[in-house]
Structure formats: C-alpha cells, structure tokens
Write a protein that holds these residues in place. Structure first.
Motif, mmCIF file in Angstrom:
data_model
loop_
_atom_site.group_PDB
_atom_site.id
_atom_site.type_symbol
_atom_site.label_atom_id
_atom_site.label_comp_id
_atom_site.label_asym_id
_atom_site.label_seq_id
_atom_site.Cartn_x
_atom_site.Cartn_y
_atom_site.Cartn_z
ATOM 1 N N LYS A 48 -9.071 117.280 38.509
ATOM 2 C CA LYS A 48 -8.052 116.774 37.191
ATOM 3 C C LYS A 48 -8.297 117.581 36.224
ATOM 4 C CE LYS A 48 -6.866 112.543 37.778
ATOM 5 N NZ LYS A 48 -6.768 111.110 37.749
ATOM 6 N N ILE A 49 -7.407 117.490 34.949
ATOM 7 C CA ILE A 49 -7.419 117.742 33.982
ATOM 8 C C ILE A 49 -6.768 117.221 33.323
ATOM 9 C CG2 ILE A 49 -6.288 120.042 32.273
ATOM 10 C CD1 ILE A 49 -6.734 121.650 34.752
ATOM 11 N N LEU A 63 -12.125 118.560 32.675
ATOM 12 C CA LEU A 63 -12.278 119.460 33.572
ATOM 13 C C LEU A 63 -12.875 118.538 34.517
ATOM 14 C CD1 LEU A 63 -10.732 121.077 36.086
ATOM 15 C CD2 LEU A 63 -12.558 123.210 35.329
ATOM 16 N N ASP A 134 -2.925 113.448 31.804
ATOM 17 C CA ASP A 134 -2.947 113.709 33.342
ATOM 18 C C ASP A 134 -2.147 115.242 33.064
ATOM 19 O OD1 ASP A 134 -3.420 115.405 35.668
ATOM 20 O OD2 ASP A 134 -3.161 113.699 36.514
ATOM 21 N N THR A 136 -2.777 118.471 34.974
ATOM 22 C CA THR A 136 -3.558 118.733 36.702
ATOM 23 C C THR A 136 -1.984 119.804 36.788
ATOM 24 O OG1 THR A 136 -5.158 116.905 36.979
ATOM 25 C CG2 THR A 136 -4.383 118.297 38.357
ATOM 26 N N LEU A 140 -2.640 123.438 37.696
ATOM 27 C CA LEU A 140 -3.602 123.653 39.028
ATOM 28 C C LEU A 140 -1.733 124.690 39.398
ATOM 29 C CD1 LEU A 140 -4.983 123.288 40.898
ATOM 30 C CD2 LEU A 140 -4.157 120.913 41.281
#
Length: 161
Positions: A48-49, A63, A134, A136, A140
């Motif tokens: 999760k970022i 992160l 978020d 992510t 990703l």
C-alpha cells in the motif's frame, strides 16, 4: 550539499536540496517504484502506498508491506538497504530490524513500513491513515509491468516446455 550528486526529496516539499540537471539523480517517484519492486521481489504482500503530503509534514509517502515472518521482513529490509546504497540513495534510518515485527526504513521523502502480518493488523496504520490518498494502483501497475517484462514466466515463448 549534504548528498553530493543525489536528490531524493520531493519536488512538492523540497525536503532535500534540488540538484536539477544531474543525470544521476533518483527522483522521488523512482524511489517509490524501486522500493516497491524490491519488496515484491522478496515476496512482500499487501503493498500500500499512501500520499502523506496533506497528513504529515515529515514525509511525502508511506510504503506499507506485509511479510509472513521475521526472516522475510528482514530479507525485504536488507534488500532495500543494499540496493538503495548501490543506487546512491543516502542510508535510511532503520528501526526494528532485529525484532523483525515492524521494520521502519526512513528515506526522508519515503518511509517504508515492513510488518509481519499480525503486526500490521495490530498497529492498524492502514486504518489510522485511511484519509490519506491511496496511490497503490498508480505505482503497482508500473512495477508489475516492469516485473512481467523482466521475468515473463513459464508460459512465455522459449521457456523450453
């Protein structure tokens, strides 16, 4: 100049001095992508970022990743530490490595949290910072594409099957 020839700070917050024009610089986004890629290479789970710019004034991104056990958490942290050193990134401040329950790596503009799964659930940073943006999927998707190009897998042409 605390970090000659290198800049990892965010353009938004200017945490480290800008060294515009230097070809060897790792930008903040590259730092996030590379840390995520290295963690996934070590089988980190549930990445999760979080964009922390609006929430904190000490860092730009978190992160968060999970590991199955202490050894895996330490392997992820060691990989990040070694590879970032080779990339010229200033040494992260590291906490919790020996215990491996919750390892924190502070790269100034990015703070990496490596949790054993139980620790991640217990401390609940995902819930605590639920209001943070978020990002992510943004990172990703880039990293997964690069990983797929690097290692096409057993179904790829020429795999010998």
């Amino acid at each position: 100049m605390p970090y000659p020839g290198f800049f990892v700070g965010s353009q938004r917050t200017g945490r480290l001095p800008s060294r515009a024009g230097n070809e060897d610089l790792m930008e903040h986004e590259e730092l996030i992508e590379r840390c995520l890629e290295l963690a996934l290479d070590k089988k980190a789970e549930e990445p999760k970022i979080l964009d922390m710019v609006e929430s904190l004034n000490i860092t730009d991104h978190f992160l968060l990743v999970s590991a199955q056990n202490r050894r895996q958490a330490q392997a992820i942290a060691s990989s990040l530490d070694v590879e970032m050193k080779h990339a010229g990134v200033p040494k992260a401040r590291i906490e919790g490595y020996t215990e491996g329950w919750w390892i924190l790596m502070d790269f100034d503009s990015l703070v990496v949290h490596i949790f054993q799964s139980e620790a991640r659930e217990y401390y609940g940073l995902d819930r605590l910072w639920a209001d943070a943006k978020d990002e992510t999927q943004l990172y990703l998707s880039k990293v997964e594409k690069r990983l797929a190009e690097r290692d096409p897998g057993p179904d790829a042409e020429g795999s010998g099957i």
